[in-house]
Motif scaffolding. Structure first.
Motif, PDB file in Angstrom:
ATOM      1  N   PHE A 136       0.831  -1.209   0.000  1.00 28.88           N
ATOM      2  CA  PHE A 136       0.000   0.000   0.000  1.00 28.88           C
ATOM      3  C   PHE A 136       0.864   1.257   0.000  1.00 28.88           C
ATOM      4  O   PHE A 136       1.822   1.368   0.755  1.00 28.88           O
ATOM      5  N   HIS A 137       0.473   2.209  -0.863  1.00 29.49           N
ATOM      6  CA  HIS A 137       1.150   3.502  -0.927  1.00 29.49           C
ATOM      7  C   HIS A 137       0.133   4.601  -1.214  1.00 29.49           C
ATOM      8  O   HIS A 137      -0.870   4.376  -1.904  1.00 29.49           O
ATOM      9  N   LEU A 138       0.423   5.791  -0.699  1.00 29.57           N
ATOM     10  CA  LEU A 138      -0.196   7.008  -1.205  1.00 29.57           C
ATOM     11  C   LEU A 138       0.688   7.474  -2.351  1.00 29.57           C
ATOM     12  O   LEU A 138       1.823   7.900  -2.137  1.00 29.57           O
ATOM     13  N   ARG A 139       0.170   7.350  -3.586  1.00 31.11           N
ATOM     14  CA  ARG A 139       0.936   7.735  -4.772  1.00 31.11           C
ATOM     15  C   ARG A 139       0.334   9.021  -5.326  1.00 31.11           C
ATOM     16  O   ARG A 139      -0.771   9.008  -5.870  1.00 31.11           O
ATOM     17  N   GLU A 140       1.046  10.132  -5.120  1.00 28.22           N
ATOM     18  CA  GLU A 140       0.517  11.446  -5.495  1.00 28.22           C
ATOM     19  C   GLU A 140      -0.833  11.638  -4.807  1.00 28.22           C
ATOM     20  O   GLU A 140      -0.881  11.690  -3.585  1.00 28.22           O
ATOM     21  N   ASN A 141      -1.944  11.633  -5.531  1.00 26.16           N
ATOM     22  CA  ASN A 141      -3.253  11.812  -4.876  1.00 26.16           C
ATOM     23  C   ASN A 141      -4.086  10.541  -4.872  1.00 26.16           C
ATOM     24  O   ASN A 141      -5.301  10.598  -4.648  1.00 26.16           O
ATOM     25  N   ASP A 142      -3.453   9.412  -5.113  1.00 27.59           N
ATOM     26  CA  ASP A 142      -4.171   8.140  -5.214  1.00 27.59           C
ATOM     27  C   ASP A 142      -3.709   7.166  -4.131  1.00 27.59           C
ATOM     28  O   ASP A 142      -2.586   7.257  -3.628  1.00 27.59           O
ATOM     29  N   TYR A 143      -4.573   6.193  -3.823  1.00 28.96           N
ATOM     30  CA  TYR A 143      -4.151   5.045  -3.037  1.00 28.96           C
ATOM     31  C   TYR A 143      -3.855   3.917  -4.024  1.00 28.96           C
ATOM     32  O   TYR A 143      -4.638   3.671  -4.952  1.00 28.96           O
ATOM     33  N   ALA A 144      -2.719   3.251  -3.809  1.00 30.82           N
ATOM     34  CA  ALA A 144      -2.282   2.232  -4.772  1.00 30.82           C
ATOM     35  C   ALA A 144      -1.669   1.046  -4.043  1.00 30.82           C
ATOM     36  O   ALA A 144      -1.115   1.177  -2.943  1.00 30.82           O
ATOM     37  N   PHE A 145      -1.801  -0.121  -4.661  1.00 29.20           N
ATOM     38  CA  PHE A 145      -1.008  -1.283  -4.294  1.00 29.20           C
ATOM     39  C   PHE A 145       0.120  -1.359  -5.329  1.00 29.20           C
ATOM     40  O   PHE A 145      -0.137  -1.600  -6.516  1.00 29.20           O
ATOM     41  N   GLY A 146       1.351  -1.127  -4.880  1.00 33.17           N
ATOM     42  CA  GLY A 146       2.451  -1.033  -5.836  1.00 33.17           C
ATOM     43  C   GLY A 146       2.232   0.161  -6.748  1.00 33.17           C
ATOM     44  O   GLY A 146       2.101   1.287  -6.282  1.00 33.17           O
ATOM     45  N   ASP A 147       2.157  -0.095  -8.057  1.00 33.21           N
ATOM     46  CA  ASP A 147       1.914   1.001  -9.003  1.00 33.21           C
ATOM     47  C   ASP A 147       0.530   0.912  -9.632  1.00 33.21           C
ATOM     48  O   ASP A 147       0.274   1.503 -10.674  1.00 33.21           O
ATOM     49  N   ARG A 148      -0.387   0.181  -8.957  1.00 32.55           N
ATOM     50  CA  ARG A 148      -1.759   0.034  -9.476  1.00 32.55           C
ATOM     51  C   ARG A 148      -2.744   0.739  -8.546  1.00 32.55           C
ATOM     52  O   ARG A 148      -2.873   0.409  -7.359  1.00 32.55           O
ATOM     53  N   LYS A 149      -3.444   1.685  -9.095  1.00 30.90           N
ATOM     54  CA  LYS A 149      -4.395   2.492  -8.324  1.00 30.90           C
ATOM     55  C   LYS A 149      -5.652   1.695  -7.985  1.00 30.90           C
ATOM     56  O   LYS A 149      -6.176   0.961  -8.803  1.00 30.90           O
ATOM     57  N   PHE A 150      -6.153   1.892  -6.748  1.00 36.61           N
ATOM     58  CA  PHE A 150      -7.445   1.316  -6.388  1.00 36.61           C
ATOM     59  C   PHE A 150      -8.328   2.303  -5.629  1.00 36.61           C
ATOM     60  O   PHE A 150      -9.474   1.991  -5.304  1.00 36.61           O
ATOM     61  N   GLY A 151      -7.813   3.507  -5.359  1.00 32.46           N
ATOM     62  CA  GLY A 151      -8.613   4.502  -4.651  1.00 32.46           C
ATOM     63  C   GLY A 151      -8.332   5.894  -5.165  1.00 32.46           C
ATOM     64  O   GLY A 151      -7.170   6.317  -5.243  1.00 32.46           O
ATOM     65  N   GLY A 152      -9.390   6.608  -5.558  1.00 28.28           N
ATOM     66  CA  GLY A 152      -9.271   7.988  -6.019  1.00 28.28           C
ATOM     67  C   GLY A 152      -9.882   8.938  -5.014  1.00 28.28           C
ATOM     68  O   GLY A 152     -10.916   8.640  -4.407  1.00 28.28           O
ATOM     69  N   ASN A 153      -9.250  10.092  -4.826  1.00 31.87           N
ATOM     70  CA  ASN A 153      -9.638  11.026  -3.772  1.00 31.87           C
ATOM     71  C   ASN A 153     -10.008  12.400  -4.314  1.00 31.87           C
ATOM     72  O   ASN A 153      -9.523  12.819  -5.360  1.00 31.87           O
ATOM     73  N   ALA A 154     -10.838  13.086  -3.550  1.00 32.76           N
ATOM     74  CA  ALA A 154     -11.172  14.477  -3.848  1.00 32.76           C
ATOM     75  C   ALA A 154     -11.454  15.182  -2.535  1.00 32.76           C
ATOM     76  O   ALA A 154     -11.788  14.554  -1.524  1.00 32.76           O
ATOM     77  N   GLN A 155     -11.325  16.506  -2.553  1.00 32.72           N
ATOM     78  CA  GLN A 155     -11.464  17.296  -1.331  1.00 32.72           C
ATOM     79  C   GLN A 155     -12.177  18.607  -1.601  1.00 32.72           C
ATOM     80  O   GLN A 155     -12.231  19.081  -2.740  1.00 32.72           O
ATOM     81  N   SER A 156     -12.691  19.174  -0.525  1.00 34.17           N
ATOM     82  CA  SER A 156     -13.148  20.556  -0.530  1.00 34.17           C
ATOM     83  C   SER A 156     -12.866  21.108   0.864  1.00 34.17           C
ATOM     84  O   SER A 156     -13.055  20.405   1.867  1.00 34.17           O
ATOM     85  N   ILE A 157     -12.392  22.342   0.934  1.00 35.54           N
ATOM     86  CA  ILE A 157     -12.009  22.948   2.202  1.00 35.54           C
ATOM     87  C   ILE A 157     -12.758  24.267   2.355  1.00 35.54           C
ATOM     88  O   ILE A 157     -12.716  25.119   1.465  1.00 35.54           O
ATOM     89  N   THR A 158     -13.479  24.393   3.461  1.00 31.77           N
ATOM     90  CA  THR A 158     -14.212  25.629   3.745  1.00 31.77           C
ATOM     91  C   THR A 158     -13.506  26.368   4.881  1.00 31.77           C
ATOM     92  O   THR A 158     -12.423  25.976   5.312  1.00 31.77           O
ATOM     93  N   LYS A 159     -14.115  27.406   5.374  1.00 32.34           N
ATOM     94  CA  LYS A 159     -13.476  28.224   6.412  1.00 32.34           C
ATOM     95  C   LYS A 159     -13.123  27.404   7.648  1.00 32.34           C
ATOM     96  O   LYS A 159     -12.014  27.529   8.186  1.00 32.34           O
ATOM     97  N   ASN A 160     -14.047  26.576   8.110  1.00 29.37           N
ATOM     98  CA  ASN A 160     -13.829  25.851   9.362  1.00 29.37           C
ATOM     99  C   ASN A 160     -13.879  24.334   9.235  1.00 29.37           C
ATOM    100  O   ASN A 160     -13.710  23.628  10.233  1.00 29.37           O
TER     101      ASN A 160
END
Length: 261
Positions: A136-160
């Protein structure tokens, strides 16, 4: 690791309300998340076992003509949703597991409320979920096993507050991946691999139920977890809320299709 991840050693451990869902449509889920981010003052963890029908979900600023094979989507009547967070484009279906973390900034005081620190914190959290399994690795903005992605992420940040949500590929249908174009801004570790060479199935590494239980346990290491039902969430009080997340119209998809010809 312990300086960033771990319950507060002093004071009250923040409360995290955990909602377990099954088969909620991704549009309804995104609407719920947006309302909870902007109108609630609680910390939330939403876990949804799959969405009942396939859909494509795009980031807030994604360009449809550059990211989606629109002719195939129109032919097969696949809905396209533009969500309220950033990030890339994903195809989701009943093989996707969605995990969403919505937090007050002061609930995780050791994490600066910016994309990279939140991403790093999440990588440590899921590192505990996948501890001892695969590579398992955090690869840039993805979760991956080795060099194969299995999780994609997104975010939003507000004031609090902030939201970090993930679509995990517990399983997927190869046909559905053909709806996505190779993005021009792909992660460096992707190289020029097509979708099926770039991604992997999480079910080959961990059963769905075990992943969900491990995730709740990892969240419980950081927060005081309180399971709540969907029915207990006071949705009516914010029913007038105007969502940013929306379903794209057929006309919008057709216009993008013209640009691809």
């Amino acid at each position: 690791m312990s300086s960033v991840l771990g319950k507060a050693r002093e004071g009250i451990v923040p409360l995290m309300k955990v909602v377990r869902l099954k088969g909620m449509s991704i549009l309804d889920q995104l609407h719920l998340e947006e309302r909870l981010l902007r109108t609630s003052s609680d910390n939330w963890c939403l876990i949804n076992h799959g969405t009942n029908s396939p859909a494509i979900v795009m980031g807030l600023s994604g360009k449809l003509s550059e990211l989606v094979e629109t002719k195939s989507v129109l032919r097969d009547h696949i809905p396209i949703i533009r969500r309220f967070t950033g990030g890339g484009t994903v195809v989701v279906d009943n093989g996707t597991i969605f995990v969403t973390l919505i937090c007050n900034k002061d609930a995780v005081p050791n994490v600066q409320p910016f994309p990279r620190p939140i991403m790093s914190w999440s990588g440590l959290l899921y590192g505990k979920v996948f501890e001892g399994l695969a590579d398992f690795h955090l690869r840039e903005n993805d979760y991956a096993f080795g060099d194969r992605k299995f999780g994609g992420n997104a975010q939003s940040i507000t004031k609090n507050r902030w939201i970090h949500h993930t679509s995990f590929l517990w399983d997927y249908q190869v046909k559905n991946m053909s709806y996505l174009k190779l993005p021009s801004k792909a992660p460096k570790y992707r190289l020029t691999r097509d979708h099926t060479d770039f991604i992997c199935r999480m079910k080959e590494h961990m059963p769905r139920s075990e992943f969900i239980e491990r995730t709740i346990k990892a969240v419980g290491d950081e927060f005081s977890v309180s399971p709540v039902s969907l029915d207990s969430i006071d949705i009516d009080s914010v029913s007038e809320y105007v969502h940013t997340t929306r379903l794209l119209t057929e006309q919008e998809i057709r216009e993008a299709s013209i640009l691809q010809t």
